[in-house]
Design an enzyme around this catalytic site. Structure first.
Site, PDB file in Angstrom:
ATOM      1  CG  PHE A  15      -2.081  -0.950   1.058  1.00  0.00           C
ATOM      2  CD1 PHE A  15      -3.086  -0.693   0.138  1.00  0.00           C
ATOM      3  CD2 PHE A  15      -2.153  -2.097   1.815  1.00  0.00           C
ATOM      4  CE1 PHE A  15      -4.157  -1.565  -0.018  1.00  0.00           C
ATOM      5  CE2 PHE A  15      -3.213  -2.982   1.664  1.00  0.00           C
ATOM      6  CZ  PHE A  15      -4.213  -2.710   0.748  1.00  0.00           C
ATOM      7  N   GLY A  17       4.169   1.597  -0.624  1.00  0.00           N
ATOM      8  CA  GLY A  17       5.141   1.647  -1.719  1.00  0.00           C
ATOM      9  C   GLY A  17       4.500   2.087  -3.028  1.00  0.00           C
ATOM     10  NE  ARG A  87       0.215   0.565  14.412  1.00  0.00           N
ATOM     11  CZ  ARG A  87      -0.117   1.389  15.393  1.00  0.00           C
ATOM     12  NH1 ARG A  87      -0.390   0.920  16.598  1.00  0.00           N
ATOM     13  NH2 ARG A  87      -0.169   2.686  15.175  1.00  0.00           N
ATOM     14  NE  ARG A  93       3.401   3.855  14.213  1.00  0.00           N
ATOM     15  CZ  ARG A  93       2.670   4.699  14.949  1.00  0.00           C
ATOM     16  NH1 ARG A  93       2.752   4.672  16.269  1.00  0.00           N
ATOM     17  NH2 ARG A  93       1.856   5.555  14.356  1.00  0.00           N
ATOM     18  CG  ASN A 125       6.036   1.736  11.717  1.00  0.00           C
ATOM     19  OD1 ASN A 125       6.728   2.633  12.176  1.00  0.00           O
ATOM     20  ND2 ASN A 125       4.828   1.942  11.193  1.00  0.00           N
ATOM     21  CG  HIS A 180       6.135   6.986  13.740  1.00  0.00           C
ATOM     22  ND1 HIS A 180       5.295   8.049  13.620  1.00  0.00           N
ATOM     23  CD2 HIS A 180       5.617   6.006  12.969  1.00  0.00           C
ATOM     24  CE1 HIS A 180       4.303   7.730  12.813  1.00  0.00           C
ATOM     25  NE2 HIS A 180       4.463   6.490  12.411  1.00  0.00           N
TER      26      HIS A 180
HETATM   27  N1  LIG Z   1       6.974   5.400   9.358  1.00  0.00           N
HETATM   28  C1  LIG Z   1       5.717   5.640   9.105  1.00  0.00           C
HETATM   29  O1  LIG Z   1       5.243   6.757   9.313  1.00  0.00           O
HETATM   30  C2  LIG Z   1       4.839   4.587   8.512  1.00  0.00           C
HETATM   31  C3  LIG Z   1       5.281   3.305   8.437  1.00  0.00           C
HETATM   32  N2  LIG Z   1       4.530   2.323   7.839  1.00  0.00           N
HETATM   33  C4  LIG Z   1       5.120   0.988   7.768  1.00  0.00           C
HETATM   34  O2  LIG Z   1       5.482   0.713   6.416  1.00  0.00           O
HETATM   35  C5  LIG Z   1       5.517  -0.693   6.200  1.00  0.00           C
HETATM   36  C6  LIG Z   1       4.766  -1.052   4.924  1.00  0.00           C
HETATM   37  O3  LIG Z   1       3.390  -0.777   5.065  1.00  0.00           O
HETATM   38  P1  LIG Z   1       2.372  -1.151   3.874  1.00  0.00           P
HETATM   39  O4  LIG Z   1       2.939  -0.718   2.585  1.00  0.00           O
HETATM   40  O5  LIG Z   1       1.030  -0.693   4.282  1.00  0.00           O
HETATM   41  O6  LIG Z   1       2.411  -2.754   3.957  1.00  0.00           O
HETATM   42  P2  LIG Z   1       1.993  -3.794   2.812  1.00  0.00           P
HETATM   43  O7  LIG Z   1       1.814  -5.111   3.484  1.00  0.00           O
HETATM   44  O8  LIG Z   1       0.888  -3.259   2.001  1.00  0.00           O
HETATM   45  O9  LIG Z   1       3.282  -3.847   1.865  1.00  0.00           O
HETATM   46  C7  LIG Z   1       4.513  -4.341   2.262  1.00  0.00           C
HETATM   47  C8  LIG Z   1       5.183  -4.963   1.061  1.00  0.00           C
HETATM   48  O10 LIG Z   1       6.521  -5.324   1.433  1.00  0.00           O
HETATM   49  C9  LIG Z   1       6.814  -6.482   0.690  1.00  0.00           C
HETATM   50  N3  LIG Z   1       7.988  -7.173   1.233  1.00  0.00           N
HETATM   51  C10 LIG Z   1       8.052  -7.992   2.296  1.00  0.00           C
HETATM   52  N4  LIG Z   1       9.311  -8.461   2.426  1.00  0.00           N
HETATM   53  C11 LIG Z   1      10.035  -7.910   1.429  1.00  0.00           C
HETATM   54  C12 LIG Z   1      11.391  -8.017   1.028  1.00  0.00           C
HETATM   55  N5  LIG Z   1      12.262  -8.762   1.693  1.00  0.00           N
HETATM   56  N6  LIG Z   1      11.792  -7.310  -0.051  1.00  0.00           N
HETATM   57  C13 LIG Z   1      10.924  -6.529  -0.729  1.00  0.00           C
HETATM   58  N7  LIG Z   1       9.627  -6.399  -0.400  1.00  0.00           N
HETATM   59  C14 LIG Z   1       9.201  -7.082   0.666  1.00  0.00           C
HETATM   60  C15 LIG Z   1       5.533  -7.310   0.764  1.00  0.00           C
HETATM   61  O11 LIG Z   1       5.517  -8.335  -0.225  1.00  0.00           O
HETATM   62  C16 LIG Z   1       4.493  -6.222   0.535  1.00  0.00           C
HETATM   63  O12 LIG Z   1       4.184  -6.077  -0.841  1.00  0.00           O
HETATM   64  C17 LIG Z   1       4.931  -1.314   7.490  1.00  0.00           C
HETATM   65  O13 LIG Z   1       5.990  -1.756   8.322  1.00  0.00           O
HETATM   66  C18 LIG Z   1       4.204  -0.153   8.134  1.00  0.00           C
HETATM   67  O14 LIG Z   1       4.074  -0.305   9.534  1.00  0.00           O
HETATM   68  C19 LIG Z   1       3.318   2.602   7.271  1.00  0.00           C
HETATM   69  C20 LIG Z   1       2.810   3.883   7.338  1.00  0.00           C
HETATM   70  C21 LIG Z   1       3.509   4.964   7.990  1.00  0.00           C
HETATM   71  O1  LIG Z   2       0.303   3.198  12.614  1.00  0.00           O
HETATM   72  C1  LIG Z   2       0.929   2.414  11.860  1.00  0.00           C
HETATM   73  O2  LIG Z   2       1.138   1.221  12.122  1.00  0.00           O
HETATM   74  C2  LIG Z   2       1.478   2.980  10.589  1.00  0.00           C
HETATM   75  C3  LIG Z   2       2.117   4.249  10.931  1.00  0.00           C
HETATM   76  O3  LIG Z   2       3.236   4.285  11.399  1.00  0.00           O
HETATM   77  C4  LIG Z   2       1.285   5.447  10.883  1.00  0.00           C
HETATM   78  O4  LIG Z   2       0.282   5.491  10.171  1.00  0.00           O
HETATM   79  O5  LIG Z   2       1.648   6.390  11.599  1.00  0.00           O
END
Ligand SMILES: NC(=O)C1=CN([C@@H]2O[C@H](COP(=O)(O)OP(=O)(O)OC[C@H]3O[C@@H](n4cnc5c(N)ncnc54)[C@H](O)[C@@H]3O)[C@@H](O)[C@H]2O)C=CC1
Ligand SMILES: O=C([O-])CC(=O)C(=O)O
Length: 312
Positions: A15, A17, A87, A93, A125, A180
């Site tokens: 989502f 990416g 999560r 997180r 995260n 965060h």
């Molecule tokens: N820092 C922040 O403010 C935020 C952090 N996040 C974090 O971002 C991360 C991704 O979230 P989403 O995109 O919603 O998750 P998602 O589940 O939609 O996408 C994650 C993707 O990573 C891929 N993946 C897994 N292992 C991999 C590898 N070794 N190499 C390449 N790709 C790999 C999966 O196949 C999947 O397509 C989560 O850990 C989430 O908690 C999300 C929103 C805000």
């Molecule tokens: O809450 C989460 O797990 C994803 C994130 O970091 C955010 O939206 O701030």
């Protein structure tokens, strides 16, 4: 010769990416390489092609490819890591730490093999600890490994304040320090509406509620979605950081940065105000904090340290 197009690799085609890839392309910040695991190669190619086919309609020039082969990331100007698990309701997180640390290590090794001079922004995260992991694994200088949290946390705060005051979001500024997590530190003292301190416009009890909603803003979305976490505002946040770096804008934006004495902390990645430009983190801005603010920041830094200890 003119300016060569930039190359941006986005690791993880989930989502966050894919949404980030589309926003980067729509802003014509560069050509995009979207990378996921071999099992996801066809869907990743499909998403990339689908986005590319939006380009004539919206009139943006950017090539977008999907792949599971890191050779395609060679000589990236910027790499954004969104790979890993997200999560679900009831999780924090920090519950993601072990799975995602392994993913960070393997992904970083591949990135570094093909792009030794690149800049990396980490979203995955628990992001403060994952940024530290990528920093360690990459061997890159600290200014080239950056985490995203503060732009998003500040955006949430600005959204809530704009709604409260019925004003344009454009005129609201916010300021969030720390990790965060739910004990991040929104600083009201440095938050304004059109230059007017928010404390003069919103009663303290309402401001406290807005601060609390900001702290748990990620969880609010997780609970509503039911099966994943936020992606539109996170992608927008990554895009503004990418733009600052790729266009060498020297913007004052919060980033997760490696601290060596700043704010009294050492050997930790934590959210602080920074200047983002062509070299990545060009400067960390240090501010005097009140006793209460410092105590709140200590609490947040300790939470990040606990997560890092799990990884030792
Ligand atoms: N820092 C922040 O403010 C935020 C952090 N996040 C974090 O971002 C991360 C991704 O979230 P989403 O995109 O919603 O998750 P998602 O589940 O939609 O996408 C994650 C993707 O990573 C891929 N993946 C897994 N292992 C991999 C590898 N070794 N190499 C390449 N790709 C790999 C999966 O196949 C999947 O397509 C989560 O850990 C989430 O908690 C999300 C929103 C805000
Ligand atoms: O809450 C989460 O797990 C994803 C994130 O970091 C955010 O939206 O701030």
């Amino acid at each position: 010769m003119g300016n060569k197009r930039k190359k941006i690799s986005v690791i993880g085609s989930g989502f966050t990416g894919t949404t980030t890839a589309l926003m980067l392309a729509q802003k014509e910040l560069g050509d995009i390489v979207l990378v996921d695991i071999p099992n996801m190669e066809n869907p990743t190619k499909g998403k990339a092609l689908d986005m590319l086919e939006a380009s004539p309609v919206q009139g943006f020039d950017a090539n977008i490819i999907g792949t599971s082969n890191y050779e395609d990331t060679r000589d990236s100007d910027l790499v954004i890591i969104t790979a890993g698990i997200a999560r679900k309701p009831g999780m924090s997180r920090d519950d993601l730490v072990n799975t995602n640390a392994k993913i960070m290590k393997s992904v970083t090794q591949e990135i570094v093999k093909y792009s030794k001079d690149t800049i990396i922004i980490v979203l995955t995260n628990p992001v403060d600890a994952m940024t530290y992991t990528v920093f360690n694994e990459s061997g890159f200088p600290k200014e080239r490994v950056i985490g995203q949290s503060g732009v998003l946390d500040t955006a949430r705060f600005r959204t809530f304040v704009a709604k409260e005051l019925n004003l344009s979001v454009k005129d609201i500024t916010g300021f969030v320090l720390g990790g965060h997590g739910d004990d991040m530190v929104p600083l009201i003292r440095y938050s304004y509406a059109g230059g007017i301190p928010l404390e003069k416009l919103i009663p303290k009890d309402r401001l406290d509620e807005i601060v609390q909603r900001t702290r748990t803003g990620g969880g609010e979305i997780v609970n509503l979605l039911g099966n994943g976490s936020a992606y539109y505002a996170p992608a927008a946040s990554l895009t503004v950081m990418a733009e600052a770096i790729l266009k060498d804008q020297r913007r004052v934006l919060p980033s997760i940065a490696y601290l060596e004495g700043e704010y009294g902390y050492n050997d930790i990645y934590l959210g602080v105000p920074t200047i983002l430009g062509g070299n990545g983190i060009e400067q960390i801005i240090e501010l005097d904090l009140t006793e209460d603010e410092k105590a709140a920041l200590d609490k947040s830094a300790n939470s990040v340290k606990h997560v890092l200890e799990v990884l030792q």
